[in-house]
Design a protein around this motif. Sequence first.
Motif, PDB file in Angstrom:
ATOM      1  N   PRO A  96       0.607  -1.191   0.192  1.00 53.86           N
ATOM      2  CA  PRO A  96      -0.257  -0.094  -0.021  1.00 53.86           C
ATOM      3  C   PRO A  96       0.851   1.174   0.011  1.00 53.86           C
ATOM      4  O   PRO A  96       0.556   2.340  -0.584  1.00 53.86           O
ATOM      5  CB  PRO A  96      -0.805  -0.262   1.296  1.00 53.86           C
ATOM      6  N   LEU A  97       2.042   1.016   0.853  1.00 52.48           N
ATOM      7  CA  LEU A  97       2.936   2.396   0.895  1.00 52.48           C
ATOM      8  C   LEU A  97       3.586   2.710  -0.672  1.00 52.48           C
ATOM      9  O   LEU A  97       3.753   3.899  -1.004  1.00 52.48           O
ATOM     10  CB  LEU A  97       3.922   2.192   1.929  1.00 52.48           C
ATOM     11  N   LEU A  98       3.980   1.571  -1.394  1.00 51.32           N
ATOM     12  CA  LEU A  98       4.513   1.597  -2.629  1.00 51.32           C
ATOM     13  C   LEU A  98       3.522   2.247  -3.450  1.00 51.32           C
ATOM     14  O   LEU A  98       3.912   2.838  -4.519  1.00 51.32           O
ATOM     15  CB  LEU A  98       5.104   0.361  -3.071  1.00 51.32           C
ATOM     16  N   ALA A  99       2.105   1.731  -3.534  1.00 51.23           N
ATOM     17  CA  ALA A  99       1.118   2.167  -4.351  1.00 51.23           C
ATOM     18  C   ALA A  99       0.890   3.706  -4.342  1.00 51.23           C
ATOM     19  O   ALA A  99       0.541   4.751  -5.061  1.00 51.23           O
ATOM     20  CB  ALA A  99      -0.240   1.326  -4.037  1.00 51.23           C
ATOM     21  N   LEU A 100       1.080   4.009  -2.875  1.00 53.48           N
ATOM     22  CA  LEU A 100       0.702   5.627  -2.602  1.00 53.48           C
ATOM     23  C   LEU A 100       1.820   6.507  -3.290  1.00 53.48           C
ATOM     24  O   LEU A 100       1.924   7.726  -3.627  1.00 53.48           O
ATOM     25  CB  LEU A 100       0.759   5.781  -1.091  1.00 53.48           C
ATOM     26  N   ILE A 101       3.237   5.966  -2.997  1.00 55.01           N
ATOM     27  CA  ILE A 101       4.311   6.584  -3.614  1.00 55.01           C
ATOM     28  C   ILE A 101       4.243   6.911  -5.152  1.00 55.01           C
ATOM     29  O   ILE A 101       4.490   7.992  -5.761  1.00 55.01           O
ATOM     30  CB  ILE A 101       5.656   5.845  -3.202  1.00 55.01           C
ATOM     31  N   GLY A 102       3.781   5.754  -5.961  1.00 56.24           N
ATOM     32  CA  GLY A 102       3.633   5.770  -7.296  1.00 56.24           C
ATOM     33  C   GLY A 102       2.353   6.859  -7.719  1.00 56.24           C
ATOM     34  O   GLY A 102       2.464   7.688  -8.671  1.00 56.24           O
ATOM     35  N   THR A 103       1.370   6.896  -6.918  1.00 57.72           N
ATOM     36  CA  THR A 103       0.416   7.576  -7.137  1.00 57.72           C
ATOM     37  C   THR A 103       0.681   9.172  -6.908  1.00 57.72           C
ATOM     38  O   THR A 103       0.252   9.925  -7.515  1.00 57.72           O
ATOM     39  CB  THR A 103      -0.863   7.163  -6.216  1.00 57.72           C
ATOM     40  N   ALA A 104       1.487   9.222  -5.746  1.00 60.55           N
ATOM     41  CA  ALA A 104       1.845  10.655  -5.363  1.00 60.55           C
ATOM     42  C   ALA A 104       2.671  11.118  -6.554  1.00 60.55           C
ATOM     43  O   ALA A 104       2.695  12.645  -6.741  1.00 60.55           O
ATOM     44  CB  ALA A 104       2.590  10.809  -4.015  1.00 60.55           C
ATOM     45  N   ALA A 105       3.647  10.366  -7.004  1.00 61.11           N
ATOM     46  CA  ALA A 105       4.395  10.769  -8.060  1.00 61.11           C
ATOM     47  C   ALA A 105       3.824  11.384  -9.324  1.00 61.11           C
ATOM     48  O   ALA A 105       4.146  12.339  -9.903  1.00 61.11           O
ATOM     49  CB  ALA A 105       5.455   9.695  -8.382  1.00 61.11           C
ATOM     50  N   ALA A 106       2.652  10.559  -9.689  1.00 60.37           N
ATOM     51  CA  ALA A 106       1.911  10.940 -10.657  1.00 60.37           C
ATOM     52  C   ALA A 106       1.109  12.223 -10.677  1.00 60.37           C
ATOM     53  O   ALA A 106       1.060  13.055 -11.916  1.00 60.37           O
ATOM     54  CB  ALA A 106       0.934   9.564 -11.321  1.00 60.37           C
ATOM     55  N   ILE A 107       0.525  12.332  -9.541  1.00 61.98           N
ATOM     56  CA  ILE A 107      -0.201  13.654  -9.422  1.00 61.98           C
ATOM     57  C   ILE A 107       0.666  14.813  -9.114  1.00 61.98           C
ATOM     58  O   ILE A 107       0.429  15.757  -9.670  1.00 61.98           O
ATOM     59  CB  ILE A 107      -1.104  13.403  -7.764  1.00 61.98           C
ATOM     60  N   GLY A 108       1.895  14.564  -8.563  1.00 63.85           N
ATOM     61  CA  GLY A 108       2.866  15.667  -8.527  1.00 63.85           C
ATOM     62  C   GLY A 108       3.333  16.106  -9.859  1.00 63.85           C
ATOM     63  O   GLY A 108       3.527  17.415 -10.106  1.00 63.85           O
TER      64      GLY A 108
END
Length: 283
Positions: A195-207
Amino acid sequence: MIVSCVAFASMWVMIRYASREMHAFQIVFFRNFIGTLVLLPMILSNKGLIRFSSLGRNVKRATSGFIATLATFYAVAHAPLATALSINYTAPLFATLGAVLFLGERIRFRRVAALVIGFIGMLVVVRPGALPLTPGVLAAVVSALSTAFSIVAIRALVASDDSRAVAAWTFILTTIPSLIVASFVWTWPAAHLYPLLALIGTAAAIGQLSLSRAFSLAEASAILPYDFVRFGLITGAGILLFGERMDALTIAGGAIILATTIYLAVREAQVARAIRTASENPG
């Protein structure tokens, strides 16, 4: 711009947590792979967004971005957050120099002075000879230099390409190379890390998307001051969440670097407006 700042600051915090149990290079792979998945609906719903005619130029930009991401993630995992962030802020200064060398842009005395002051700010942060030059600090310097090349490449790309496509190509082109690099240090993540890795990828895309959108809606001089939000969030996280000590010289050096970055953005906007005015009123 504020959405971008929150997304990237959150990503840095999550990288630090994940790096306790994973190598930084593995985190880079999951960032790229999951970021690609997050952007896939946008790519599929916008036919023609990804054009192979610009593949070569995007490969060059993705190469520098790939090196920057590896170095940034390693620095975040192995250096104090405020130190890594302050050094990272020198990227626009190096990009200004790169634009002169590779894009043929002219540079005047004020910009030279700003570059020199910004470099002094980096020396205040790094303090060669006074602080240990750890692999994390060295990675932060590599991150700043490679990010600068990415900025120069993006400036050339967005003149003809959709900013969303530039962001998408970055994730698409770096996923396989990052998997190859991660394979040398690979261990399967524990179940609670996914879940943490999924949030990292999502945050990178949003950023990435929100940053590109910000620059398409307003001049850099109008939005760069809001980058103080990212500085404050990441520095605060280092103190409150990871027990890092407040280093006055690091904060001072970071403030010098950020101030010179904003000055350069404001100055470039003034020059651009003067050129437009002169072309519209040749008489």
